[in-house]
Design a protein around this motif. Structure first.
Motif: not given
Length: 202
Positions: A101-120
């Motif tokens: 699941k390391l391919d998901e790590l860049p999505q932390l940037w999406n979370v920081l921008k408010g486009e995503m959440s850690l859980v959802g």
């Protein structure tokens, strides 16, 4: 969820709480994992020549956004839901990224921008019409999509859109700080299979 539910103080307060949780966790998360992401990026350069994968996904209130992941398939692979993709397109390094699941790590940037959440709910593609319809019916688009959640730790993916939408809605109704930490911890411990690429039969 109805519009009234979305505007209720309980819903708004929970939304603020979850956003604060995202910020509190994602900033140190990015700092801690940045060296690892640099290493994975460099390896990805040798693997595919294009380590980052960007794809338009459906976000909160069905607004499109650009999701970022480490590339696990060869460039030029058709942009379809993972379960419909050709398993032969996944590179050996990409298979490792998916399994861990390391391919998901860049999505932390999406979370920081408010486009995503850690859980959802996992964000779907604009062409996944059945899943979008089922999620509309259950108010799933009232919240930000997430990196992980109840469906992910149970191994439920987008190949079963009705079941996925039902589990997403169930998660949203019961989401709390405790359940958020539980989903994140179980994901970190390897629970769930992630988005699976299915081998073609025959």
């Amino acid at each position: 969820m109805s519009g009234k539910t979305r505007e209720s103080p309980l819903f708004v307060n929970r939304e603020v709480m979850l956003r604060l949780l995202d910020i509190v966790l994602v900033i140190p998360g990015i700092l801690v994992t940045l060296p690892l992401m640099v290493v994975l990026y460099v390896i990805g350069l040798f693997d595919t020549g294009s380590p980052l994968f960007r794809q338009i996904r459906v976000g909160r209130r069905q607004q499109p956004f650009t999701l970022v992941k480490f590339r696990t398939m060869r460039p030029g692979t058709a942009s379809v839901a993972t379960h419909l993709a050709d398993a032969s397109a996944v590179t050996p390094f990409g298979g490792f990224l998916r399994q861990t699941k390391l391919d998901e790590l860049p999505q932390l940037w999406n979370v920081l921008k408010g486009e995503m959440s850690l859980v959802g709910p996992r964000p779907c593609l604009p062409n996944q019409h059945e899943l979008i319809r089922e999620r509309q019916l259950r108010g799933v688009f009232d919240v930000r999509p997430g990196i992980t959640g109840l469906a992910q730790i149970q191994g439920i993916d987008m190949s079963t859109p009705v079941l996925l939408a039902e589990i997403d809605a169930q998660m949203i109704k019961t989401l709390s700080l405790t359940s958020c930490f539980r989903y994140i911890l179980l994901t970190a411990l390897g629970r769930g299979t992630g988005d699976r690429v299915r081998k073609k039969s025959g």
